[in-house]
Design a protein around this motif. Sequence first.
Motif, PDB file in Angstrom:
ATOM      1  N   ARG A  64       0.824  -1.197   0.000  1.00 28.37           N
ATOM      2  CA  ARG A  64       0.000   0.000   0.000  1.00 28.37           C
ATOM      3  C   ARG A  64       0.862   1.252   0.000  1.00 28.37           C
ATOM      4  N   VAL A  65       0.295   2.353  -0.414  1.00 28.55           N
ATOM      5  CA  VAL A  65       1.030   3.614  -0.421  1.00 28.55           C
ATOM      6  C   VAL A  65       1.351   4.007   1.014  1.00 28.55           C
ATOM      7  N   ASP A  66       2.597   4.206   1.298  1.00 29.71           N
ATOM      8  CA  ASP A  66       3.024   4.510   2.659  1.00 29.71           C
ATOM      9  C   ASP A  66       4.148   5.528   2.601  1.00 29.71           C
ATOM     10  N   VAL A  67       4.519   6.029   3.762  1.00 32.74           N
ATOM     11  CA  VAL A  67       5.587   7.033   3.796  1.00 32.74           C
ATOM     12  C   VAL A  67       6.942   6.382   3.596  1.00 32.74           C
ATOM     13  N   ASN A  68       7.914   7.222   3.238  1.00 33.06           N
ATOM     14  CA  ASN A  68       9.299   6.803   3.072  1.00 33.06           C
ATOM     15  C   ASN A  68       9.460   5.727   2.000  1.00 33.06           C
ATOM     16  N   LYS A  69       8.858   5.996   0.851  1.00 30.67           N
ATOM     17  CA  LYS A  69       9.004   5.138  -0.309  1.00 30.67           C
ATOM     18  C   LYS A  69       9.375   5.983  -1.515  1.00 30.67           C
ATOM     19  N   VAL A  70      10.261   5.433  -2.343  1.00 29.96           N
ATOM     20  CA  VAL A  70      10.554   5.998  -3.657  1.00 29.96           C
ATOM     21  C   VAL A  70      10.084   4.976  -4.676  1.00 29.96           C
ATOM     22  N   VAL A  71       9.278   5.426  -5.631  1.00 27.39           N
ATOM     23  CA  VAL A  71       8.683   4.523  -6.619  1.00 27.39           C
ATOM     24  C   VAL A  71       9.019   5.031  -8.013  1.00 27.39           C
ATOM     25  N   ILE A  72       9.511   4.129  -8.867  1.00 26.87           N
ATOM     26  CA  ILE A  72       9.901   4.487 -10.238  1.00 26.87           C
ATOM     27  C   ILE A  72       9.012   3.729 -11.220  1.00 26.87           C
ATOM     28  N   ASP A  73       8.484   4.444 -12.201  1.00 23.26           N
ATOM     29  CA  ASP A  73       7.640   3.841 -13.233  1.00 23.26           C
ATOM     30  C   ASP A  73       8.083   4.314 -14.611  1.00 23.26           C
ATOM     31  N   ARG A  74       7.899   3.453 -15.605  1.00 23.28           N
ATOM     32  CA  ARG A  74       8.051   3.855 -16.998  1.00 23.28           C
ATOM     33  C   ARG A  74       6.669   4.204 -17.514  1.00 23.28           C
ATOM     34  N   ILE A  75       6.464   5.451 -17.944  1.00 28.14           N
ATOM     35  CA  ILE A  75       5.098   5.903 -18.217  1.00 28.14           C
ATOM     36  C   ILE A  75       4.833   6.226 -19.687  1.00 28.14           C
ATOM     37  N   ASP A  76       5.872   6.276 -20.519  1.00 28.17           N
ATOM     38  CA  ASP A  76       5.612   6.603 -21.920  1.00 28.17           C
ATOM     39  C   ASP A  76       6.771   6.149 -22.802  1.00 28.17           C
ATOM     40  N   ILE A  77       6.427   5.685 -23.998  1.00 30.75           N
ATOM     41  CA  ILE A  77       7.406   5.388 -25.046  1.00 30.75           C
ATOM     42  C   ILE A  77       6.863   5.994 -26.331  1.00 30.75           C
ATOM     43  N   SER A  78       7.615   6.911 -26.921  1.00 31.23           N
ATOM     44  CA  SER A  78       7.131   7.579 -28.128  1.00 31.23           C
ATOM     45  C   SER A  78       8.261   7.734 -29.134  1.00 31.23           C
ATOM     46  N   PRO A  79       7.933   7.771 -30.443  1.00 35.63           N
ATOM     47  CA  PRO A  79       8.976   7.948 -31.461  1.00 35.63           C
ATOM     48  C   PRO A  79       9.768   9.227 -31.236  1.00 35.63           C
ATOM     49  N   ALA A  80      11.072   9.144 -31.457  1.00 36.42           N
ATOM     50  CA  ALA A  80      11.952  10.289 -31.216  1.00 36.42           C
ATOM     51  C   ALA A  80      12.265  11.006 -32.531  1.00 36.42           C
ATOM     52  N   ASP A  81      13.400  11.691 -32.579  1.00 34.31           N
ATOM     53  CA  ASP A  81      13.731  12.555 -33.710  1.00 34.31           C
ATOM     54  C   ASP A  81      14.652  11.905 -34.725  1.00 34.31           C
ATOM     55  N   ILE A  82      15.346  10.856 -34.336  1.00 30.20           N
ATOM     56  CA  ILE A  82      16.370  10.271 -35.202  1.00 30.20           C
ATOM     57  C   ILE A  82      15.850   8.992 -35.830  1.00 30.20           C
ATOM     58  N   GLY A  83      15.905   8.911 -37.146  1.00 32.42           N
ATOM     59  CA  GLY A  83      15.475   7.718 -37.861  1.00 32.42           C
ATOM     60  C   GLY A  83      16.653   6.988 -38.473  1.00 32.42           C
ATOM     61  N   ALA A  84      16.481   5.698 -38.694  1.00 33.32           N
ATOM     62  CA  ALA A  84      17.525   4.901 -39.339  1.00 33.32           C
ATOM     63  C   ALA A  84      16.895   3.934 -40.340  1.00 33.32           C
ATOM     64  N   TYR A  85      15.771   4.361 -40.927  1.00 27.50           N
ATOM     65  CA  TYR A  85      14.999   3.460 -41.793  1.00 27.50           C
ATOM     66  C   TYR A  85      15.861   2.910 -42.926  1.00 27.50           C
ATOM     67  N   ASN A  86      15.881   1.579 -43.022  1.00 28.14           N
ATOM     68  CA  ASN A  86      16.568   0.851 -44.085  1.00 28.14           C
ATOM     69  C   ASN A  86      18.082   1.050 -44.080  1.00 28.14           C
ATOM     70  N   THR A  87      18.630   1.517 -42.956  1.00 31.61           N
ATOM     71  CA  THR A  87      20.085   1.641 -42.843  1.00 31.61           C
ATOM     72  C   THR A  87      20.686   0.260 -42.600  1.00 31.61           C
ATOM     73  N   LYS A  88      21.640  -0.118 -43.443  1.00 35.23           N
ATOM     74  CA  LYS A  88      22.216  -1.464 -43.367  1.00 35.23           C
ATOM     75  C   LYS A  88      23.720  -1.376 -43.151  1.00 35.23           C
ATOM     76  N   TYR A  89      24.254  -2.394 -42.483  1.00 37.47           N
ATOM     77  CA  TYR A  89      25.693  -2.445 -42.268  1.00 37.47           C
ATOM     78  C   TYR A  89      26.111  -3.910 -42.132  1.00 37.47           C
ATOM     79  N   TYR A  90      27.411  -4.135 -42.133  1.00 40.42           N
ATOM     80  CA  TYR A  90      27.937  -5.495 -42.071  1.00 40.42           C
ATOM     81  C   TYR A  90      28.709  -5.691 -40.770  1.00 40.42           C
TER      82      TYR A  90
END
Length: 207
Positions: A64-90
Motif C-alpha cells: 500500500r502507499v506509505d511514507v518513506n518510499k521511492v517509486v519508479i515507473d516507466r510511463i511513456d514510449i514515443s517515437p523520437a527525432d532520429i530515424g535509421a529506416y533501411n540503414t544497413k551495415y555489415y
Amino acid sequence: MYFELAQLDRAFYDYLRRRLVENGYLPDIATLSESNYKTQMQSMASSQKVIEIFGVGSIKARGRVDVNKVVIDRIDISPADIGAYNTKYYKKTSETTYEKRVRPSMTYNVTYQIGYVTDDTIEDRKLMDLILSTFGAMGCKNGINPDFSKTENYFHYRQVDFKDNSDGDYFEKIFRYSVQNVFIYQDTIEDTNICVLKDIDIDTINE
C-alpha cells in the motif's frame, strides 16, 4: 545507441538506490543475499529511518502507499527525432564471414517517473536533493545489467516535468525524466555467412 528496456528501467532505479545506500537509508542489495538484505533492513528500521525504493515492474512488492518510499515507473514510449529506416551495415562473424544487419526504423524517447512520499520536512528536502543531485536537469548515464554492472553504451536524458501532490499530511513529489533517442529493439539480420573477397586480379595496360 541500443538498450534493452530492462537496462534503462534498472538504471533509474540503481543510480538512486546507490545514493540511498551511501546516505545510510538502505543496506546494499548488490552485495548481500536476499535473506541478509532483509535482516539488515529490519535492523536498520528499528534504529533509524529507512527509505525503500521500488523500480519498474515491482508492483506487487510495493504494497500500500506509505511514507518513506521511492517509486519508479516507466510511463511513456514515443517515437523520437532520429530515424535509421533501411540503414544497413555489415558485422564480422568470423575471419572470413560477415552478416548483413538492418537498423530499426526509428529511435524512441522513453519517459520515467520518480515519485516519493514522506511525512517529514527534513526527509522531504533530503529526498529532493538526492534526486536532483543524482540526475539533475539533464545528463547521461550508462544502462545497468542484471548483475548491477554498467553497459558500455550510455543514454542521454532530461527532466521534462515536476509535480507536487503534497497535502496536509504527506509530502509527495514527482519528477519525470525523458531518455532521448535510443533504439529499444535490436537490429534484424538480413543475410548471414557473407564471404570476404580475398583475391582481386587486375590487368593494367601501360600506354
